[in-house]
Design an enzyme around this catalytic site. Sequence first.
Site, PDB file in Angstrom:
ATOM      1  CB  THR A  36     -27.487   7.473  48.917  1.00 16.67           C
ATOM      2  OG1 THR A  36     -26.786   6.837  49.974  1.00 16.67           O
ATOM      3  CG2 THR A  36     -27.596   8.964  49.209  1.00 16.67           C
TER       4      THR A  36
ATOM      5  CE  LYS B  78     -25.456   7.981  53.135  1.00 20.93           C
ATOM      6  NZ  LYS B  78     -25.526   6.870  52.181  1.00 20.93           N
TER       7      LYS B  78
ATOM      8  CE  LYS C  57     -24.892   8.034  44.376  1.00 22.92           C
ATOM      9  NZ  LYS C  57     -25.768   7.857  45.571  1.00 22.92           N
TER      10      LYS C  57
END
Length: 295
Positions: free
Chosen positions: A98, A174, A242
């Site tokens: 990611t 994503k 994150k």
Amino acid sequence: MNSNKTIAFVGLGSMGLPMAQNLVKAGHSVRGFDMRTEAMDTLAAAGGVRAESVQVACRGADILVLMVVNADQARTVLIDAGALAALPEGAHVCLMATCPPDAVKRLSEEVAADGKVLVDAPVSGGVVGAKAGTLTIMVGAPKPSYDAVASVLRTMGDKLYHCGPEQGQGAVVKAINQLLCGVHLAAAGEALALGQKAGVDTATLLEIVSGSAASSWMLKDRGSRMLMEEPPVTSAVDIFVKDLGIALAAGRSVNMGLPLAAAAHQVFLSESGSGNGLADDSQVIAAYRRLNGIS
């Protein structure tokens, strides 16, 4: 025609290792590399090859799979560790971490300048999906490149989507997925903490809202762990620090405000800043408890 590939796989963590093992089971020649020797030993015991370096793993490989933590690690593997130089001309690099869309675009340009092709292919589904081969994989890449790696990706995930012809478009999808997950999770923590503060039975509350229009996948999956004193860790608070940060960066790149994502990000940051970044992400509820004096 033999469809089996020679695959270099870098990043044999809790998700990467079972993903690599599934490639081995499908008949591919998999050369694994990780900083942890025990992970490489486990792959070798399953029929993979234990590579002594990133460069050894990549020499002659058709595909390099990067299942690393972030874009910085991906660049370190590609440039500093020599993966890009070792890969043959025309090889495909499947970046499955990611990463911020802008970082993916920059990496794709560096990869292309060296005669290789980056396939932006982040995943969703966690360790359970990695082991079962049921990951969702979101691909951003030109159609010919997508077609070249699709059969390999389908070995690791049963929900494969071509999100667009440009690298970074998979990363955008994503980021949006993680935006929703993070907001839903923060909202679930807020709701259950309110129930606790108001003195209602939280187990009954959870049962009611989980079966109503108020429910979400994150509530049903994480709600029971929110009510545990010490839940097992399946995904850490810092992962959402994150990932929501990446979602906010994606918003900035198109000049779009994301107030709900920002609020959820602050709640996860608060929990991480309290020393609980490695706790299960369901413990975002603890940030609401501290804020409101709930013991």
